[in-house]
Scaffold this motif. Structure first.
Motif, short mmCIF file in Angstrom:
data_model
loop_
_atom_site.label_atom_id
_atom_site.label_comp_id
_atom_site.label_asym_id
_atom_site.label_seq_id
_atom_site.Cartn_x
_atom_site.Cartn_y
_atom_site.Cartn_z
N GLU A 1 26.98 0.94 13.69
CA GLU A 1 25.71 0.28 13.39
C GLU A 1 25.57 -0.92 14.32
OE1 GLU A 1 23.55 -2.20 9.80
OE2 GLU A 1 25.24 -0.92 9.33
N GLY A 2 24.35 -1.17 14.80
CA GLY A 2 24.14 -2.33 15.66
C GLY A 2 22.83 -2.24 16.41
N LEU A 3 22.81 -2.79 17.62
CA LEU A 3 21.62 -2.78 18.46
C LEU A 3 21.89 -1.97 19.71
CD1 LEU A 3 20.57 -6.55 18.27
CD2 LEU A 3 19.46 -4.60 17.14
N ALA A 4 21.05 -0.96 19.94
CA ALA A 4 21.18 -0.14 21.15
C ALA A 4 20.78 -0.98 22.37
CB ALA A 4 20.30 1.09 21.04
N ALA A 5 21.45 -0.71 23.50
CA ALA A 5 21.19 -1.43 24.74
C ALA A 5 21.42 -0.48 25.92
CB ALA A 5 22.10 -2.65 24.86
N ALA A 6 20.87 -0.83 27.05
CA ALA A 6 21.09 -0.04 28.26
C ALA A 6 22.55 -0.15 28.68
CB ALA A 6 20.18 -0.54 29.38
N LEU A 7 23.09 0.94 29.19
CA LEU A 7 24.48 0.93 29.67
C LEU A 7 24.65 -0.11 30.78
CD1 LEU A 7 27.01 2.56 28.92
CD2 LEU A 7 26.51 4.06 30.85
N SER A 8 23.60 -0.35 31.54
CA SER A 8 23.67 -1.34 32.63
C SER A 8 23.92 -2.76 32.12
CB SER A 8 22.39 -1.30 33.47
OG SER A 8 21.27 -1.58 32.66
N ASP A 9 23.73 -2.98 30.81
CA ASP A 9 23.98 -4.31 30.21
C ASP A 9 25.45 -4.54 29.87
OD1 ASP A 9 21.27 -4.77 30.31
OD2 ASP A 9 20.92 -4.44 28.18
N VAL A 10 26.30 -3.52 29.96
CA VAL A 10 27.71 -3.64 29.59
C VAL A 10 28.43 -4.51 30.62
CG1 VAL A 10 29.87 -2.36 29.26
CG2 VAL A 10 27.73 -1.44 28.37
N PRO A 11 29.22 -5.50 30.16
CA PRO A 11 29.89 -6.42 31.09
C PRO A 11 31.16 -5.83 31.72
CG PRO A 11 30.41 -7.05 28.86
CD PRO A 11 29.43 -5.90 28.76
N ASP A 12 31.06 -4.62 32.24
CA ASP A 12 32.16 -3.96 32.93
C ASP A 12 31.55 -2.96 33.90
OD1 ASP A 12 34.14 -2.01 33.67
OD2 ASP A 12 35.30 -2.51 31.89
N PRO A 13 31.83 -3.09 35.21
CA PRO A 13 31.18 -2.23 36.20
C PRO A 13 31.49 -0.75 36.04
CG PRO A 13 32.90 -3.56 37.24
CD PRO A 13 32.72 -4.07 35.83
N VAL A 14 32.63 -0.40 35.47
CA VAL A 14 32.94 1.01 35.26
C VAL A 14 31.87 1.65 34.38
CG1 VAL A 14 34.59 2.62 34.19
CG2 VAL A 14 35.42 0.74 35.61
N PHE A 15 31.40 0.92 33.39
CA PHE A 15 30.36 1.43 32.50
C PHE A 15 28.96 1.10 33.01
CE2 PHE A 15 34.05 0.93 29.65
CZ PHE A 15 34.21 2.25 29.31
N SER A 16 28.72 -0.16 33.41
CA SER A 16 27.37 -0.57 33.78
C SER A 16 26.86 0.18 35.01
CB SER A 16 27.30 -2.08 34.01
OG SER A 16 28.09 -2.46 35.13
N GLN A 17 27.77 0.61 35.88
CA GLN A 17 27.37 1.39 37.05
C GLN A 17 27.53 2.89 36.83
OE1 GLN A 17 29.33 -0.28 40.53
NE2 GLN A 17 28.91 -2.36 39.84
N ALA A 18 27.77 3.28 35.58
CA ALA A 18 27.87 4.69 35.18
C ALA A 18 28.90 5.46 36.00
CB ALA A 18 26.49 5.36 35.24
#
Length: 151
Positions: free
Chosen positions: A10-27
């Protein structure tokens, strides 16, 4: 045929690009959506039905019968917690249903330890165009659809 991928928390959905880790934010491992979890101890649930392909206290992968695999990472750099504050409910090779508890954890505790509790939910080895109906903002409950993958 498409496979609906549910929110593990449960929480707030956000864009993957908002994740503070380039492995995830850059897909780098695949496209998906992030969820900023609500505080307090809670269960992270399977986003799809399938087989637990990989399981660690801080992350797990569920593979659907179609072969589509979904990674759930509970927080960023949480591997450094060495499992502290996480309780596994499944083992590698177990069959799970969508919404079944996989790991109990405390997002507030993760943040108190100095880590981000944001949860990337990634369709492994998929092209961005394989995803549809991405939910990248607003509140979600565990099990609510985050995106669909062409399976």
């Amino acid at each position: 045929m498409s496979l609906e991928v549910g929110s593990p928390v449960e929480g707030l959905a956000a864009a993957l690009s908002d994740v503070p880790d380039p492995v995830f934010s850059q897909a780098m491992v695949g496209p998906g959506v992030a969820v900023r979890p609500a505080g307090g101890r809670a269960d992270a649930v399977a986003p799809i039905a399938g087989v637990v392909a990989t399981v660690h206290p801080h992350a797990f992968v569920v593979a659907a019968p179609s072969g589509t695999a979904v990674l759930v990472h509970l927080g960023i750099d949480t591997v450094k917690l060495q499992g502290e504050g996480f309780e596994l409910h499944v083992s590698k090779g177990d069959q799970v249903t969508a919404g079944q508890p996989v790991v109990s954890w405390d997002p507030s505790g993760v943040e108190a330890a100095g880590y981000s509790a944001v949860c990337p939910v990634v369709a492994l080895d998929q092209a961005p165009e394989a995803l549809a109906d991405l939910r990248e903002d607003g509140p979600v409950r565990a099990g609510d659809t985050l995106f669909a993958v062409e399976a």
